[in-house]
Write an enzyme that holds these catalytic residues in place. Structure first.
Site, PDB file in Angstrom:
ATOM      1  N   ASP A 249       0.829  -1.202   0.000  1.00  0.00           N
ATOM      2  CA  ASP A 249       0.000   0.000   0.000  1.00  0.00           C
ATOM      3  C   ASP A 249       0.862   1.250   0.000  1.00  0.00           C
ATOM      4  O   ASP A 249       2.024   1.226   0.395  1.00  0.00           O
ATOM      5  CB  ASP A 249      -0.876   0.013   1.256  1.00  0.00           C
ATOM      6  CG  ASP A 249      -2.031  -0.950   1.116  1.00  0.00           C
ATOM      7  OD1 ASP A 249      -2.285  -1.381  -0.015  1.00  0.00           O
ATOM      8  OD2 ASP A 249      -2.662  -1.271   2.149  1.00  0.00           O
ATOM      9  N   LYS A 271      -3.901   3.309  -3.431  1.00  0.00           N
ATOM     10  CA  LYS A 271      -4.964   4.068  -4.096  1.00  0.00           C
ATOM     11  C   LYS A 271      -4.609   5.537  -3.932  1.00  0.00           C
ATOM     12  O   LYS A 271      -5.163   6.236  -3.097  1.00  0.00           O
ATOM     13  CB  LYS A 271      -6.310   3.710  -3.478  1.00  0.00           C
ATOM     14  CG  LYS A 271      -6.570   2.210  -3.606  1.00  0.00           C
ATOM     15  CD  LYS A 271      -7.803   1.762  -2.884  1.00  0.00           C
ATOM     16  CE  LYS A 271      -7.954   0.251  -2.968  1.00  0.00           C
ATOM     17  NZ  LYS A 271      -7.223  -0.470  -1.920  1.00  0.00           N
ATOM     18  N   MET A 384      -8.502   7.631   9.574  1.00  0.00           N
ATOM     19  CA  MET A 384      -8.981   8.379   8.402  1.00  0.00           C
ATOM     20  C   MET A 384      -9.894   9.517   8.839  1.00  0.00           C
ATOM     21  O   MET A 384     -10.977   9.717   8.280  1.00  0.00           O
ATOM     22  CB  MET A 384      -9.730   7.428   7.444  1.00  0.00           C
ATOM     23  CG  MET A 384      -8.810   6.378   6.842  1.00  0.00           C
ATOM     24  SD  MET A 384      -9.675   5.083   5.953  1.00  0.00           S
ATOM     25  CE  MET A 384     -10.113   3.955   7.273  1.00  0.00           C
TER      26      MET A 384
HETATM   27  N1  SAH Z   1      -4.542  -1.054   8.905  1.00  0.00           N
HETATM   28  C1  SAH Z   1      -4.090   0.264   9.342  1.00  0.00           C
HETATM   29  C2  SAH Z   1      -5.124   1.328   9.103  1.00  0.00           C
HETATM   30  C3  SAH Z   1      -5.334   1.627   7.629  1.00  0.00           C
HETATM   31  S1  SAH Z   1      -6.495   2.909   7.379  1.00  0.00           S
HETATM   32  C4  SAH Z   1      -3.690   0.178  10.834  1.00  0.00           C
HETATM   33  O1  SAH Z   1      -3.944  -0.836  11.483  1.00  0.00           O
HETATM   34  O2  SAH Z   1      -3.107   1.153  11.339  1.00  0.00           O
HETATM   35  C5  SAH Z   1      -5.455   4.302   7.157  1.00  0.00           C
HETATM   36  C6  SAH Z   1      -5.439   5.174   8.375  1.00  0.00           C
HETATM   37  O3  SAH Z   1      -4.596   4.628   9.354  1.00  0.00           O
HETATM   38  C7  SAH Z   1      -4.880   6.562   8.151  1.00  0.00           C
HETATM   39  O4  SAH Z   1      -5.864   7.428   7.628  1.00  0.00           O
HETATM   40  C8  SAH Z   1      -4.499   6.971   9.545  1.00  0.00           C
HETATM   41  O5  SAH Z   1      -5.609   7.352  10.292  1.00  0.00           O
HETATM   42  C9  SAH Z   1      -4.001   5.650  10.107  1.00  0.00           C
HETATM   43  N2  SAH Z   1      -2.541   5.511  10.020  1.00  0.00           N
HETATM   44  C10 SAH Z   1      -1.846   4.609   9.287  1.00  0.00           C
HETATM   45  N3  SAH Z   1      -0.521   4.750   9.511  1.00  0.00           N
HETATM   46  C11 SAH Z   1      -0.371   5.739  10.413  1.00  0.00           C
HETATM   47  C12 SAH Z   1       0.738   6.375  11.043  1.00  0.00           C
HETATM   48  N4  SAH Z   1       1.996   5.964  10.821  1.00  0.00           N
HETATM   49  N5  SAH Z   1       0.507   7.380  11.901  1.00  0.00           N
HETATM   50  C13 SAH Z   1      -0.749   7.797  12.158  1.00  0.00           C
HETATM   51  N6  SAH Z   1      -1.820   7.240  11.596  1.00  0.00           N
HETATM   52  C14 SAH Z   1      -1.657   6.231  10.734  1.00  0.00           C
END
Ligand code: SAH
Length: 478
Positions: A249, A271, A384
């Protein structure tokens, strides 16, 4: 080479440890992994030693060592932490030509205990002849990372298959089998089915006179964590080492991509807003296609794949195509972010539940049970949520939330460009518009930043201390 490295057979032989203090205990940790009978003789007996004796792990005598104790000793470790007593025991041993190791005293030792990487029966022993213990430890750490946890199981599996291989194949075929086996089939079968089933599968296939070809393709859906490569699980690391194809991703940190096996094909299937985007159907088809070609496929997702990871559609496609797959969990952004701000997601007397919610869903801003989320003390992690911040704020205030509720936003948690913003509910929407966020960010509702301002300095200090020093030997002395 002043010291000759050898492995000594200690099955059913006696090893004597003179001394019962901290140093003796640390030696015991290694000795007890061996098949030797271990006898400890010490004037002062700790509870730990007593427990070991009670469970028959050691034979224990609370007294000074006498010459008779050495009668059937194969090796002696001296750790009395008393130089006179150490000297007395060493002299007794030398009179009888028994090999001794005196802890931290090369002059009174016939052999050195190496640092070991233990994947029994594969054992890597590392020594520097006493010149640079810290360097030895660094080398050990590197080898630890290099050798799969299953390396020992692989060697045991090879040993148990050897008779079968000998009866089934002529010499040339045998070599070809073992090449295949150690090149990956063995390890993959163990990782996928466990050692017992791997044995059964191979044993049966060999009976038909077949040299097994590479097993069919496989998909690992792997959690890549929030960004810092040190937060990957060991299994995730291993999958990246073995991958033929990696579909990842957009949110995956470049430092993690750099860990992927060099020969692997890398595909970014993110995406990207505005850019070329992969449709979910195309991702599903790519996963199934690569696995059907016999490839080891890694589907790398940020955080934990099971949290807002759109993983169900991919699982459905893999199941429909009868492709074998597994899921490797990862550290999700909410827990990573909480760790960064030093605030626990659940706290006795404050919240008995934790909500992981999304700001967006397919229809736009996501509706939630706002009344429940507005109750004082409730903690929610909003994924998100940046674009939806005003909406979330409005809904919560409408349902009676306290405008002073603390809110912490963590952008790029655990990445090099991490940023923490502290605010409260009344200000949230406004702040999200004025502060420009370009990286992924998580909103922790109901939590204030509790990290100590010293924490960063302390952490830097700690990382420096852990990092490789160009002067290991000097550091050791200092
Ligand atoms: N599967 C992922 C979430 C994917 S949805 C998980 O478990 O973290 C994508 C969202 O995850 C982003 O919009 C943000 O809110 C969060 N996110 C992913 N990586 C991040 C990071 N390093 N720091 C803060 N938020 C993060």
């Amino acid at each position: 080479m002043n010291y000759l490295p050898i492995f000594i057979d200690v099955r059913d032989r006696r090893i004597v440890v003179a001394g019962g203090g901290r140093m003796a205990l640390s030696k015991l940790r290694t000795l007890l992994k061996s098949a030797a009978r271990v006898t400890v003789i010490a004037s002062v007996i700790s509870d730990e030693l007593r427990d070991l004796a009670a469970s028959d792990a050691i034979q224990l005598f609370a007294r000074r060592l006498t010459p008779r104790d050495l009668d059937d000793a194969r090796l002696v470790y001296i750790a009395n932490e008393d130089i006179n007593e150490d000297r007395r025991v060493a002299t007794l041993c030398r009179e009888r030509d028994i090999l001794v190791n005196t802890v931290d005293n090369a002059g009174m030792s016939d052999f050195i205990s190496p640092a070991i990487v233990d994947r029994d029966p594969i054992i890597v022993a590392i020594g520097s002849e006493g010149t640079a213990p810290l360097l030895t430890r660094q080398i050990k750490a590197r080898i630890e990372a290099l050798l799969d946890i299953d390396t020992g199981a692989l060697a045991r599996l090879a040993a148990s298959l050897r008779p079968r291989v000998r009866t089934c194949f002529a010499a040339a075929q045998r070599r070809s089998f073992w090449r295949h086996f150690f090149a990956g089939i063995g390890a993959r079968l163990i990782a996928r089915h466990g050692a017992d089933d791997a044995f059964r599968v191979l044993h049966n296939t060999l009976g038909d006179g077949i040299v097994p070809s590479d097993p069919t393709g496989h998909v690992s859906i792997v959690g890549g964590g929030p960004g810092d490569p040190e937060l990957l699980t060991l299994r995730a690391r291993r999958m990246l080492d073995r991958a033929d194809v990696v579909l990842y991703d957009r949110l995956i940190d470049q430092r993690i991509i750099d860990l992927v096996r060099r020969e692997a094909v890398l595909l970014e299937v993110g995406k990207t807003p505005g850019g070329h985007s992969w449709r979910q159907d195309d991702i599903n088809a790519a996963l199934v296609g690569a696995a059907r070609e016999g490839q080891q496929v890694v589907r790398l997702k940020s955080g934990d794949p099971m949290v807002f990871g759109r993983v169900d559609e991919e699982i459905d496609a893999l199941q429909a195509a009868s492709v074998s797959y597994e899921i490797v969990p990862g550290i999700t952004s909410a827990t990573a972010a909480a760790a960064r701000i030093g605030a626990s997601l659940t706290r006795r007397g404050r919240n008995r539940a934790l909500s992981l919610i999304t700001g967006q869903d397919t229809a736009g801003y996501a509706e939630q049970d706002w009344r429940a989320l507005a109750i004082p003390g409730v903690v929610s992690a909003i994924y998100m949520g940046i674009g939806a911040a005003r909406f979330v704020q409005g809904r919560l205030l409408l349902h009676g939330a306290d405008p002073a509720t603390p809110v912490t936003v963590i952008e790029n948690a655990t990445r090099v460009d991490e940023r923490v913003l502290t605010t409260h509910l009344a200000e949230l929407g406004q702040q999200m518009t004025t502060q420009k966020f370009s990286g992924p960010a998580i909103i922790l509702l109901g939590l204030a930043d509790r990290s100590d301002s010293n924490q960063l300095t302390q952490r830097l200090g700690h990382e420096l201390a852990l990092s490789e020093s160009p002067f290991p030997a000097l550091l050791e002395v200092g």
